[in-house]
Design an enzyme around this catalytic site. Structure first.
Site, short mmCIF file in Angstrom:
data_model
loop_
_atom_site.label_atom_id
_atom_site.label_comp_id
_atom_site.label_asym_id
_atom_site.label_seq_id
_atom_site.Cartn_x
_atom_site.Cartn_y
_atom_site.Cartn_z
N HIS A 100 108.84 31.91 -0.50
CA HIS A 100 107.39 31.62 -0.45
C HIS A 100 106.96 30.55 -1.45
CE1 HIS A 100 108.18 35.46 1.39
NE2 HIS A 100 107.05 35.37 2.05
N GLU A 123 107.09 42.34 11.37
CA GLU A 123 106.81 41.14 12.15
C GLU A 123 106.02 41.47 13.42
OE1 GLU A 123 107.06 38.43 10.78
OE2 GLU A 123 108.39 39.05 9.16
O1 X8Z Z 1 107.90 37.39 3.75
C1 X8Z Z 1 107.78 38.53 4.16
C2 X8Z Z 1 107.87 38.81 5.67
C3 X8Z Z 1 107.33 37.69 6.47
S1 X8Z Z 1 105.62 37.53 6.40
C4 X8Z Z 1 109.30 39.02 6.06
N1 X8Z Z 1 107.67 39.57 3.30
C5 X8Z Z 1 107.61 39.36 1.86
C6 X8Z Z 1 108.93 38.87 1.30
O2 X8Z Z 1 109.95 38.93 2.01
O3 X8Z Z 1 108.97 38.41 0.15
C7 X8Z Z 1 107.52 40.97 3.66
C8 X8Z Z 1 107.52 41.71 2.37
C9 X8Z Z 1 107.28 40.71 1.29
ZN ZN Z 2 104.54 39.12 7.15
#
Ligand code: X8Z
Ligand code: ZN
Length: 599
Positions: A498, A369
């Site tokens: 996501h 982060e």
């Molecule tokens: O979503 C994230 C970060 C925030 S941009 C914590 N990541 C992905 C996930 O958690 O799926 C980092 C690694 C992959």
């Molecule tokens: Zn990130």
């Protein structure tokens, strides 16, 4: 409602006739006007989004949805106008680049017809709110998202793992199914109005190459690293079968998804203890244990992250970062715990939002982060339209690249580990395997999330096949299966943040490879001569300066130029990652000699 967003609402876009009379100076005036309007909109919109994410109620959801709809209407209007200005002859490279960005850089476009933007943002807000409030069960007791995540890493009873996995996917994913379909339909309509085949094509057009070429590129990258993943999968499956017995995990075929130490089976480092090789496997320490032993709390962990960036020559974080960030989960309200980094005023009002736990995963995520925050700060003097990562994979790679420097020797330097505890060279395989469990395991997951969404957006995957196609891709790329059979009343994709939050995901796949490219380049710059994975560039101001130079570019140049500035290379490739893990690959191949590879 932000004033600027309204200002040009009644303006008619330039017609073809008018276009002929327009000059590059008109295009510039348009770009200036757009950037001013965005600057005015962004501050208020980010404040609303921040309050919503850190205090979720019906009211803040409604405010956020309204503000988001306003932003969508504004960006769609400018995208349509930009298309006209793009036709002007004699535009500068920057003007072409900026007009192009205006056209394609909208994550969820809405069509201009009345009510569409409002419906899209209501549906999206509802999905991410549902995710944020999501709960599962453990031994029959309700458990929040931020608690169930680490619990998947520590629980070792397969029945309880299954319970947590199924309850989370059923409670969070399934209720989203209808809204998700609606979101796809409306945003696709928006993309078509902007001249794109679908939203997936729009997402793939942000990489300084035609969208079809980008799709081929990610396949090329995956093929470079796939043998390493297959070797890891084969080895881990064997170890799981040994631990749980073949009735829980058969010796051949796919791996049961809930046994891998992570709700989405995306990173497997939490089950290192299960796969650790005898002798070479005992690293003598676990970062989570070290942090606990030294009384680290959330704040102290973030200070350690800041300290790393300071050692490279970056300015300390502003006081406001410490005052305004959310570091731990509040007891009395709902927040969106999925970690994120913010810059509210596009200058120095940087913050992170996390529900930090004292463990190894969160120690790495803090560095991740902060990488976003330092990037944001570095490009703040670029014109607004260039304030972003060289591509979105760069933005995701910076903090992870820094975190690759968290070596045993580095832990000694910051007083977390005793000199005498530094694992000797005969523990290298263990160290590499621990790292591969997170980094290599992630690759097919990073790829398939958007393979699935691209398919949904293109119509290749139909609403009646959401679950089946998801399971098929999970099997094809990751070689995993859900602990119980799923059917189309479920919607497992929605149980991943996501998907619920409509954050494109190919960026994380790119970042997995890029971070090793950056790391190898930094270690070369530092004159490192030992095994790559033992290199830490902590305290190296020269690396810091070169990194800063790349970060400062923001998105002002095509990304291969930014990559070249730091690494001398112009292609994203798996080569550096393969070099890092080469000793492990050779070792895995030996271990696996007797087992059938793949599934
Ligand atoms: O979503 C994230 C970060 C925030 S941009 C914590 N990541 C992905 C996930 O958690 O799926 C980092 C690694 C992959
Ligand atoms: Zn990130």
């Amino acid at each position: 409602m932000p004033a600027m967003a309204q200002d040009h609402a009644s303006e008619t876009p330039a017609t073809t006739e008018q276009t002929e009379a327009l000059t590059p100076a008109d295009a510039q005036a348009f770009l200036d006007r757009v950037q001013e309007a965005y600057a005015a909109y962004n501050l208020t919109a980010s404040r609303i989004a921040w309050v919503n994410a850190t205090y979720i109620t019906e009211d803040t959801d409604a405010l956020a949805a309204e503000s988001q709809a306003e932003g969508t209407r504004m960006s769609v209007r400018y995208a349509l106008e930009a298309a006209k200005y793009s036709q002007i002859e004699g535009l500068s490279d920057d003007q072409v680049r900026m007009l192009d960005m205006l056209r394609s850089a909208i994550t969820l476009p809405a069509p201009t017809r009345d009510g569409a933007a409002a419906e899209l943002s209501e549906v999206s807000t509802r999905m991410s709110s549902l995710y944020a409030r999501g709960k599962g069960t453990r031994n029959g007791e309700s458990i929040s998202g931020s608690d169930i995540e680490p619990a998947m890493g520590t629980e070792r009873d397969p029945a309880v793992l299954k319970e947590m996995w199924v309850s989370w996917h059923d409670n969070v994913g399934a209720p989203m199914r209808e809204d998700f379909g609606r979101m796809i339909a409306i945003s696709n309509e928006g993309a078509e109005e902007l001249g794109f085949a679908d939203v997936g094509t729009m997402w793939r057009s942000g990489y300084d190459m035609p969208p079809a070429e980008f799709a081929r590129e990610v396949d090329r990258m995956w093929n470079e690293v796939k043998p390493l993943y297959i070797a890891l999968h084969t080895y881990v499956r064997h170890k799981l079968s040994e631990k749980y017995g073949s009735s829980v995990q058969p010796e051949t075929g796919p791996i049961r998804a809930d046994l891998l130490g992570n709700m989405w089976a995306q990173e497997w480092g939490n089950i290192y203890d299960i796969v650790a090789p005898e002798g070479a496997g005992d690293l003598g320490y676990d970062i989570g244990d070290l942090l606990t032993a030294q009384d680290y709390d959330a704040l102290k962990m973030v200070r350690a992250g800041e300290n790393f960036y300071s050692s490279l020559g970056f300015e300390p974080l502003p006081e406001t970062f410490w005052e305004r960030s959310l570091f731990t989960k509040p007891a009395d309200r709902e927040v969106l715990c999925h970690a994120s980094a913010w810059n509210l005023n596009d200058k120095d009002d940087v913050r992170i939002k996390m529900c930090i736990k004292v463990n190894a995963d969160d120690f790495v995520t803090i560095h991740h982060e902060l990488g976003h925050n330092y990037y944001q700060r570095a490009y703040q003097d670029q014109p607004l339209l260039y304030r972003g990562g060289a591509n979105d994979g760069f933005h995701e790679a910076i903090g992870d690249f820094v975190a690759l420097s968290i070596t045993p020797e580095y832990l000694v330097q910051i007083g977390l580990l005793d000199e005498a505890q530094v694992p000797s060279a005969d523990k290298d395989i263990g160290l590499l395997l621990r790292q591969a469990m997170d980094k290599v395991a992630f690759l097919p997951f990073g790829l398939l999330i958007d393979k699935w969404r691209w398919g949904v957006y293109s119509g290749d995957i139909r609403p009646g096949d959401y679950q089946a196609s998801w399971d098929a891709l999970r099997l094809q790329y990751q070689g995993i299966v859900p602990p119980v059979t799923r059917d189309e009343t479920r919607f497992d994709p929605g149980a991943k943040y996501h998907i619920a939050g409509s954050v494109p995901y190919a960026r994380y796949f790119l970042a997995r490879l890029l971070q090793f490219q950056f790391y190898k380049a930094a270690c070369d710059q530092a004159g490192w001569e030992g095994p790559l994975h033992r290199c830490s560039f902590f305290g190296n101001a020269e690396v810091g300066e070169r990194l800063d130079a790349m970060l400062k570019m923001g998105m002002s140049q095509p990304w291969p130029d930014a990559l070249e500035a730091f690494t001398g290379e112009r292609e994203i490739s798996g080569e550096a990652m393969m070099e890092y893990f080469a000793p492990l690959k050779a070792w895995l191949d030996e271990q696996n000699a007797a087992y059938e590879a793949g599934w």
